[in-house]
Motif scaffolding. Structure first.
Motif, PDB file in Angstrom:
ATOM      1  N   LEU A   4    -149.577  33.722  19.812  1.00 49.28           N
ATOM      2  CA  LEU A   4    -150.954  34.197  19.679  1.00 49.28           C
ATOM      3  C   LEU A   4    -151.530  34.609  21.026  1.00 49.28           C
ATOM      4  O   LEU A   4    -152.153  35.671  21.162  1.00 49.28           O
ATOM      5  CB  LEU A   4    -151.816  33.106  19.040  1.00 49.28           C
ATOM      6  N   LYS A   5    -151.293  33.797  22.038  1.00 50.79           N
ATOM      7  CA  LYS A   5    -151.807  34.104  23.377  1.00 50.79           C
ATOM      8  C   LYS A   5    -151.170  35.365  23.936  1.00 50.79           C
ATOM      9  O   LYS A   5    -151.792  36.098  24.715  1.00 50.79           O
ATOM     10  CB  LYS A   5    -151.552  32.918  24.309  1.00 50.79           C
ATOM     11  N   ALA A   6    -149.916  35.621  23.556  1.00 50.60           N
ATOM     12  CA  ALA A   6    -149.202  36.800  24.044  1.00 50.60           C
ATOM     13  C   ALA A   6    -149.512  38.054  23.235  1.00 50.60           C
ATOM     14  O   ALA A   6    -148.982  39.126  23.523  1.00 50.60           O
ATOM     15  CB  ALA A   6    -147.700  36.539  24.033  1.00 50.60           C
ATOM     16  N   GLY A   7    -150.378  37.925  22.225  1.00 56.96           N
ATOM     17  CA  GLY A   7    -150.783  39.078  21.442  1.00 56.96           C
ATOM     18  C   GLY A   7    -149.781  39.519  20.392  1.00 56.96           C
ATOM     19  O   GLY A   7    -149.796  40.674  19.952  1.00 56.96           O
ATOM     20  N   LEU A   8    -148.909  38.603  19.950  1.00 55.32           N
ATOM     21  CA  LEU A   8    -147.932  38.943  18.922  1.00 55.32           C
ATOM     22  C   LEU A   8    -148.577  38.893  17.538  1.00 55.32           C
ATOM     23  O   LEU A   8    -149.479  38.084  17.286  1.00 55.32           O
ATOM     24  CB  LEU A   8    -146.739  37.984  18.960  1.00 55.32           C
ATOM     25  N   GLN A   9    -148.093  39.755  16.666  1.00 50.89           N
ATOM     26  CA  GLN A   9    -148.519  39.717  15.268  1.00 50.89           C
ATOM     27  C   GLN A   9    -147.517  38.982  14.383  1.00 50.89           C
ATOM     28  O   GLN A   9    -147.851  38.548  13.284  1.00 50.89           O
ATOM     29  CB  GLN A   9    -148.695  41.142  14.715  1.00 50.89           C
ATOM     30  N   VAL A  10    -146.274  38.854  14.879  1.00 57.08           N
ATOM     31  CA  VAL A  10    -145.210  38.197  14.118  1.00 57.08           C
ATOM     32  C   VAL A  10    -144.419  37.303  15.058  1.00 57.08           C
ATOM     33  O   VAL A  10    -144.020  37.728  16.145  1.00 57.08           O
ATOM     34  CB  VAL A  10    -144.256  39.237  13.481  1.00 57.08           C
ATOM     35  N   ILE A  11    -144.185  36.072  14.645  1.00 62.24           N
ATOM     36  CA  ILE A  11    -143.356  35.148  15.432  1.00 62.24           C
ATOM     37  C   ILE A  11    -142.317  34.515  14.510  1.00 62.24           C
ATOM     38  O   ILE A  11    -142.651  33.990  13.449  1.00 62.24           O
ATOM     39  CB  ILE A  11    -144.199  34.048  16.134  1.00 62.24           C
ATOM     40  N   GLY A  12    -141.067  34.628  14.905  1.00 66.58           N
ATOM     41  CA  GLY A  12    -139.993  34.018  14.142  1.00 66.58           C
ATOM     42  C   GLY A  12    -139.545  32.720  14.785  1.00 66.58           C
ATOM     43  O   GLY A  12    -139.387  32.641  16.003  1.00 66.58           O
ATOM     44  N   ILE A  13    -139.339  31.708  13.970  1.00 60.49           N
ATOM     45  CA  ILE A  13    -138.829  30.415  14.428  1.00 60.49           C
ATOM     46  C   ILE A  13    -137.365  30.353  14.010  1.00 60.49           C
ATOM     47  O   ILE A  13    -137.031  30.516  12.835  1.00 60.49           O
ATOM     48  CB  ILE A  13    -139.621  29.247  13.812  1.00 60.49           C
ATOM     49  N   SER A  14    -136.481  30.106  14.969  1.00 60.11           N
ATOM     50  CA  SER A  14    -135.045  30.257  14.670  1.00 60.11           C
ATOM     51  C   SER A  14    -134.215  29.259  15.470  1.00 60.11           C
ATOM     52  O   SER A  14    -133.348  29.653  16.259  1.00 60.11           O
ATOM     53  CB  SER A  14    -134.597  31.684  15.008  1.00 60.11           C
ATOM     54  N   ASP A  15    -134.471  27.978  15.263  1.00 59.57           N
ATOM     55  CA  ASP A  15    -133.747  26.990  16.056  1.00 59.57           C
ATOM     56  C   ASP A  15    -132.275  26.930  15.652  1.00 59.57           C
ATOM     57  O   ASP A  15    -131.868  27.426  14.601  1.00 59.57           O
ATOM     58  CB  ASP A  15    -134.387  25.610  15.913  1.00 59.57           C
TER      59      ASP A  15
END
Length: 268
Positions: free
Chosen positions: A27-38
Motif C-alpha cells: 500500500l505504501k509503495a502504491g501497488l494495486q495488487v500484491i501477491g503472497i507466495s511463500d
C-alpha cells in the motif's frame, strides 16, 4: 497498475515480517495488487518441517492459506491480495505436490528450481574444480528441470529462471543450447516468467533473468510478470519502474498477473 507477485514472510524461516507487513508495504509503495507466495513445504519429506530455514512446515500450510484468504477479505477495498505459493519443483514428487495444491483457491503458483543435482543452485562451491564440459552439464541439468516444470502443467509462472548465477556470475557465460530450447518450450505452453529483482541482493548484482534471455522470451511470445522476491517488507515493489522501462526498451507491450489462475494483461 502496479503489482508484485513474489513475496515471502516469516514462515519460510529466512524472511522477516508477517503477511500483513507485506500488504501494508505494498500500500505504501502504491501497488494495486500484491501477491503472497511463500515457499511451499517439502511435501515429499516424511518430516513435518524438513528444512526450517528454507520452507514452511507441512502443518503450517493450511494456516498460511487461511491467513492469506482472511487478509484478502480484510483489505479488499484497499488493495487486491492474491493467494500464491512458490513451489519447489521435484519431478519425482510432482503428482504429490499437485494433490496438495488442488483443494485450495490459488490465484497462481510459481514453479521454481532451487536444487539441481541434489545441491542448492545457490551453492557457489558446486562450481569448484569443474571442467568446461562439467559446467555445461550442470547448466543443462538445471534448464532441463525448468523445462520439465514448464511441461508439468503445474504452474502459471516460472520463477527466477537464471537464478543459478546468483553467487556465480560466470554462469551466464556458460554456452549451451538448452537455454534457447527451454525458452521455446515455455513459450509453447504460454507460461509466464518473472522479472525477479532479488538478484540485486546476491553476488551477481542484477535481476533475473538477464536481458538476453528477456529478448529471447519476447521472440517466443513468453508472458512476463514482476516479482520482487521480497524477504523484507521494504523490498516490496523494488525496482518496479526500472523493470517497466527495461521491458519497454526490449519491446514488450504488456505484462501479466493472475487472478484465479486466469491471466490478466496490463499494458506496459
Amino acid at each position: 497498475m502496479k503489482f508484485d507477485l513474489h513475496t515471502h514472510h516469516s514462515r519460510c524461516g529466512h524472511a522477516e515480517g508477517e503477511i500483513r507487513d507485506y500488504i501494508e508495504a505494498a500500500l505504501k509503495a502504491g501497488l494495486q495488487v500484491i501477491g503472497i507466495s511463500d515457499h511451499s513445504p517439502y511435501f515429499g519429506s516424511k518430516e513435518d518441517h524438513a528444512e526450517p530455514g528454507i520452507a514452511m512446515a507441512k502443518s503450517e500450510f493450511t494456516h498460511y492459506i487461511s491467513e492469506v484468504l482472511k487478509l484478502k477479505e480484510e483489505y479488499k477495498d484497499r488493495i487486491e491480495v492474491l493467494l500464491g505459493v512458490e513451489s519447489d519443483f521435484f519431478p519425482e514428487h510432482a503428482d504429490l505436490y499437485n494433490q496438495m495444491y488442488e483443494p485450495y483457491p490459488f490465484d497462481y503458483i510459481i514453479g521454481s528450481v532451487h536444487r539441481s543435482g541434489g545441491v542448492s543452485i545457490f551453492n557457489k562451491n558446486r562450481w569448484k574444480g569443474l571442467s568446461k564440459n562439467d559446467q555445461i552439464k550442470a547448466k543443462d541439468e538445471y534448464y532441463d528441470l525448468i523445462r520439465q516444470s514448464a511441461d508439468s502443467g503445474m504452474f502459471q509462472i516460472l520463477g527466477h529462471i537464471d537464478a543459478m548465477k546468483g553467487y556465480y556470475p560466470e554462469f551466464s557465460r556458460i554456452q549451451t543450447k538448452m537455454v534457447e530450447e527451454t525458452l521455446k518450450i515455455i513459450g509453447g505452453h504460454g507460461i509466464a516468467i518473472e522479472v525477479n529483482t532479488s538478484g540485486k541482493t546476491k553476488t551477481v548484482g542484477g535481476w533475473y533473468p538477464a536481458d538476453d534471455i528477456l529478448e529471447r522470451a519476447l521472440f517466443y511470445n513468453i508472458p512476463i510478470t514482476f516479482g520482487s522476491d521480497a524477504h523484507l517488507p521494504s523490498r516490496v515493489g523494488d525496482d518496479w519502474e526500472e523493470v517497466q522501462r527495461k521491458l519497454r526498451e526490449i519491446g514488450f507491450k504488456e505484462w501479466v498477473y493472475y487472478r484465479r489462475k486466469e491471466m490478466q494483461k496490463v499494458p506496459l
